[in-house]
Design a protein around this motif. Structure first.
Motif, mmCIF file in Angstrom:
data_model
loop_
_atom_site.group_PDB
_atom_site.id
_atom_site.type_symbol
_atom_site.label_atom_id
_atom_site.label_comp_id
_atom_site.label_asym_id
_atom_site.label_seq_id
_atom_site.Cartn_x
_atom_site.Cartn_y
_atom_site.Cartn_z
ATOM 1 N N GLY A 252 -107.612 104.238 17.101
ATOM 2 C CA GLY A 252 -108.942 104.764 16.819
ATOM 3 C C GLY A 252 -110.015 103.704 16.715
ATOM 4 N N PRO A 253 -109.940 102.844 15.726
ATOM 5 C CA PRO A 253 -111.027 101.878 15.512
ATOM 6 C C PRO A 253 -110.982 100.646 16.414
ATOM 7 C CG PRO A 253 -109.402 101.692 13.776
ATOM 8 C CD PRO A 253 -108.980 102.846 14.624
ATOM 9 N N VAL A 254 -109.825 100.314 16.994
ATOM 10 C CA VAL A 254 -109.711 99.094 17.801
ATOM 11 C C VAL A 254 -109.398 99.408 19.261
ATOM 12 C CG1 VAL A 254 -108.452 96.931 18.148
ATOM 13 C CG2 VAL A 254 -109.021 97.688 15.821
ATOM 14 N N ASN A 255 -108.356 100.182 19.503
ATOM 15 C CA ASN A 255 -107.921 100.615 20.834
ATOM 16 C C ASN A 255 -107.106 99.538 21.557
ATOM 17 O OD1 ASN A 255 -107.539 102.586 22.745
ATOM 18 N ND2 ASN A 255 -109.596 102.516 23.581
ATOM 19 N N THR A 256 -106.666 99.895 22.753
ATOM 20 C CA THR A 256 -105.820 99.009 23.553
ATOM 21 C C THR A 256 -106.668 98.119 24.457
ATOM 22 O OG1 THR A 256 -105.543 100.819 25.128
ATOM 23 C CG2 THR A 256 -103.814 100.504 23.484
ATOM 24 N N THR A 257 -105.985 97.308 25.257
ATOM 25 C CA THR A 257 -106.692 96.330 26.095
ATOM 26 C C THR A 257 -106.157 96.397 27.525
ATOM 27 O OG1 THR A 257 -105.143 94.574 25.427
ATOM 28 C CG2 THR A 257 -107.124 94.838 24.091
ATOM 29 N N ALA A 258 -105.928 95.230 28.128
ATOM 30 C CA ALA A 258 -105.559 95.181 29.543
ATOM 31 C C ALA A 258 -104.227 95.862 29.835
ATOM 32 C CB ALA A 258 -105.512 93.731 30.012
ATOM 33 N N GLY A 259 -103.287 95.782 28.903
ATOM 34 C CA GLY A 259 -101.970 96.366 29.158
ATOM 35 C C GLY A 259 -102.059 97.818 29.572
ATOM 36 N N HIS A 260 -102.822 98.594 28.845
ATOM 37 C CA HIS A 260 -102.954 100.008 29.177
ATOM 38 C C HIS A 260 -103.812 100.230 30.415
ATOM 39 C CE1 HIS A 260 -100.770 101.045 25.599
ATOM 40 N NE2 HIS A 260 -101.001 102.328 25.774
ATOM 41 N N VAL A 292 -105.039 82.198 25.286
ATOM 42 C CA VAL A 292 -106.301 82.296 24.527
ATOM 43 C C VAL A 292 -106.081 82.827 23.109
ATOM 44 C CG1 VAL A 292 -107.735 82.531 26.584
ATOM 45 C CG2 VAL A 292 -106.833 84.588 25.483
ATOM 46 N N VAL A 293 -104.927 83.434 22.848
ATOM 47 C CA VAL A 293 -104.603 83.874 21.489
ATOM 48 C C VAL A 293 -103.188 83.390 21.143
ATOM 49 C CG1 VAL A 293 -106.152 85.856 21.212
ATOM 50 C CG2 VAL A 293 -104.026 86.140 22.502
ATOM 51 N N PRO A 294 -102.971 82.075 21.160
ATOM 52 C CA PRO A 294 -101.612 81.558 20.956
ATOM 53 C C PRO A 294 -101.032 81.870 19.586
ATOM 54 C CG PRO A 294 -103.229 79.779 20.907
ATOM 55 C CD PRO A 294 -103.947 81.000 21.391
ATOM 56 N N ALA A 295 -101.850 81.769 18.539
ATOM 57 C CA ALA A 295 -101.333 82.024 17.189
ATOM 58 C C ALA A 295 -100.915 83.482 17.035
ATOM 59 C CB ALA A 295 -102.392 81.652 16.153
ATOM 60 N N LYS A 296 -101.741 84.389 17.537
ATOM 61 C CA LYS A 296 -101.405 85.808 17.418
ATOM 62 C C LYS A 296 -100.209 86.171 18.302
ATOM 63 C CE LYS A 296 -105.414 88.097 15.530
ATOM 64 N NZ LYS A 296 -106.252 89.302 15.570
ATOM 65 N N THR A 344 -107.852 97.690 42.006
ATOM 66 C CA THR A 344 -109.270 98.064 41.989
ATOM 67 C C THR A 344 -109.530 99.103 40.901
ATOM 68 O OG1 THR A 344 -109.490 97.614 44.351
ATOM 69 C CG2 THR A 344 -111.163 99.023 43.356
ATOM 70 N N GLU A 345 -108.662 100.116 40.841
ATOM 71 C CA GLU A 345 -108.842 101.177 39.847
ATOM 72 C C GLU A 345 -108.680 100.641 38.425
ATOM 73 O OE1 GLU A 345 -106.490 104.610 40.569
ATOM 74 O OE2 GLU A 345 -107.556 105.123 42.426
ATOM 75 N N ALA A 346 -107.659 99.816 38.223
ATOM 76 C CA ALA A 346 -107.430 99.274 36.881
ATOM 77 C C ALA A 346 -108.597 98.404 36.432
ATOM 78 C CB ALA A 346 -106.133 98.476 36.854
ATOM 79 N N HIS A 347 -109.130 97.612 37.349
ATOM 80 C CA HIS A 347 -110.239 96.705 36.999
ATOM 81 C C HIS A 347 -111.493 97.468 36.611
ATOM 82 C CE1 HIS A 347 -113.393 93.575 37.810
ATOM 83 N NE2 HIS A 347 -112.522 92.880 37.100
ATOM 84 N N ALA A 348 -111.593 98.724 37.036
ATOM 85 C CA ALA A 348 -112.779 99.532 36.725
ATOM 86 C C ALA A 348 -112.694 100.174 35.337
ATOM 87 C CB ALA A 348 -112.953 100.621 37.783
ATOM 88 N N ILE A 349 -111.543 100.054 34.668
ATOM 89 C CA ILE A 349 -111.387 100.682 33.342
ATOM 90 C C ILE A 349 -111.947 99.728 32.296
ATOM 91 C CG2 ILE A 349 -109.773 101.797 31.746
ATOM 92 C CD1 ILE A 349 -107.871 102.194 34.113
ATOM 93 N N GLU A 359 -110.620 87.185 30.012
ATOM 94 C CA GLU A 359 -111.180 87.866 31.176
ATOM 95 C C GLU A 359 -110.099 88.037 32.238
ATOM 96 O OE1 GLU A 359 -113.928 89.959 33.216
ATOM 97 O OE2 GLU A 359 -114.260 89.058 31.228
ATOM 98 N N MET A 360 -109.995 89.264 32.748
ATOM 99 C CA MET A 360 -108.969 89.564 33.744
ATOM 100 C C MET A 360 -109.644 90.085 35.008
ATOM 101 S SD MET A 360 -105.624 92.085 33.439
ATOM 102 C CE MET A 360 -104.711 90.999 32.342
ATOM 103 N N SER A 361 -109.523 89.343 36.080
ATOM 104 C CA SER A 361 -110.151 89.723 37.340
ATOM 105 C C SER A 361 -109.283 90.718 38.099
ATOM 106 C CB SER A 361 -110.381 88.492 38.207
ATOM 107 O OG SER A 361 -109.141 87.968 38.665
ATOM 108 N N GLN A 362 -109.851 91.266 39.155
ATOM 109 C CA GLN A 362 -109.093 92.168 40.010
ATOM 110 C C GLN A 362 -107.916 91.432 40.650
ATOM 111 O OE1 GLN A 362 -111.580 94.855 42.243
ATOM 112 N NE2 GLN A 362 -110.154 94.841 43.970
#
Length: 373
Positions: A252-260, A292-296, A344-349, A359-362
């Motif tokens: 809800g408050p944070v959500n997912t990222t590139a994986g989804h 970019v997030v090695p500790a986490k 292409t579709e994933a990069h548009a989300i 940052e994740m490019s196409q």
């Protein structure tokens, strides 16, 4: 600005009933509210066991929920709701059933169409009660405010977010998951893991959610292999149900990222089950973000019981494969010539990719697909 100084809004179901046998609580809850007309949204398997809910009065069942629900599937459920005019809508199943239930609870009689409510906080309100009963341990949809439906015309997922779609009652009874097959247990368990890990490493991560994210990861690390090996292990099932619920808290408050974002085209274009799609992609995006997030990332690995791993991709890929998950896109019916279109579709989300810590490019997405192929 530190994370502690960033504002955050957290909405949860008004009541959460967690634990073995809690499925029986929904009937008493409905009676207390004088409910005499209910509509249950479920897939075929759960439609055959609605007696477990013990709902009072007239109970109608929409038992045709698809694994990846689309607009026609939603329209059929909405048409039934218009005829029945329920006082209570119940989502009974995994994420697909619960996502449809959210929309069935808010759209009939509202004057709003699905496309008018796509996005954050566009739903006008809700006039009926909403209860969610989870029967898998993966999506955490019982605790969340989002619903995802596939548009067949574009083969993209439409995301609706609204606090009006948060359940009045969320029932998490791990005994309902005892019948889930090992393969589904494994894949949905990694989906719950991905919710937690992506929220924890997100640009929008927040201390109020981090504790749920890390504990959810620990629970998956402790109990997923046990539940896959022995589906009747009630403690393991309860641990996974809690991990899934915590993953829902993260969404809800944070959500997912590139994986989804990278996983979605696997489902919309090639009908790979959502949990399985997320499981295949999870090691690749965790490894992509590690620099970019090695500790986490180290904390994620430690919570999984993989502390000290030097090769994030190889270690987590092997961990997923050891659960019996098919980790190759080629073996899941995904054609190689469709990978560029999927990228292409994933990069548009952007609603998800903009949360990613790196940052994740196409081209980056295409490289992940090819590595997973």
């Amino acid at each position: 600005m530190t994370d502690l100084l960033r504002p955050i809004d957290i909405d949860r179901p008004a009541r959460i009933a967690f634990g073995p046998g809690q499925v029986a609580s929904i009937g008493a809850w409905a009676r207390e509210r004088g409910i005499t007309r209910s509509l249950v949204i479920a897939g075929g398997f759960n439609a055959a066991r609605i007696d477990l809910l013990g709902l009072p009065g007239e109970v109608t069942v929409f038992g045709e929920v698809k694994p990846e629900p689309d607009i026609p599937n939603l329209d059929a459920a909405l048409a039934l709701a218009e005829r029945v005019q329920p006082q209570l809508v119940v989502g009974f199943g995994g994420g697909s059933a619960m996502d449809l239930a959210k929309l069935v609870a808010v759209l009939p009689g509202s004057g709003q169409t699905l496309h008018e409510v796509v996005g954050p906080e566009k739903v006008a309100g809700r006039r009926v009660a909403l209860a969610q009963v989870a029967t898998t341990s993966g999506t955490g949809s019982e605790a969340g405010s989002r619903s995802l439906v596939t548009d067949p015309a574009t083969q993209n997922k439409l995301a609706v977010q609204s606090r009006h779609m948060i359940a009045d009652l969320a029932v998490v009874d791990p005994d309902l998951t005892l019948s889930v097959p090992a393969s589904v247990t494994a894949a949905t368990g990694v989906d719950a893991l991905a919710h937690c890990a992506e929220a924890f490493t997100s640009r929008k991560s927040h201390p109020t959610i981090d504790l749920y994210a890390l504990e959810g990861i620990r629970l998956v690390g402790r109990f997923l292999a046990r539940a896959v090996a022995d589906g009747s292990d009630r403690e393991a099932r309860a641990g996974l149900a809690l991990a899934s619920l915590y993953g829902g808290f993260c969404l809800g408050p944070v959500n997912t990222t590139a994986g989804h974002a990278v996983a979605y085209p696997l489902g919309t274009r090639h009908h790979v089950a959502h949990g399985l799609a997320c499981a295949v992609i999870f090691p690749h995006t965790l490894a992509f973000n590690a620099s970019v997030v090695p500790a986490k990332t180290a904390l994620v690995l430690d919570a999984l019981g993989l502390a000290g791993a030097r090769d994030v991709l190889a270690t987590t890929h092997g961990w997923c494969a050891a659960l019996g998950i098919q980790m190759r896109l080629s073996a899941l019916g995904v054609p190689e010539d469709d990978l560029p279109v999927m990228a292409t579709e994933a990069h548009a989300i952007r609603r998800l990719l903009d949360n990613n810590p790196r940052e994740m490019s196409q081209d980056d997405i295409l490289a992940i697909y090819r590595a997973a192929f």
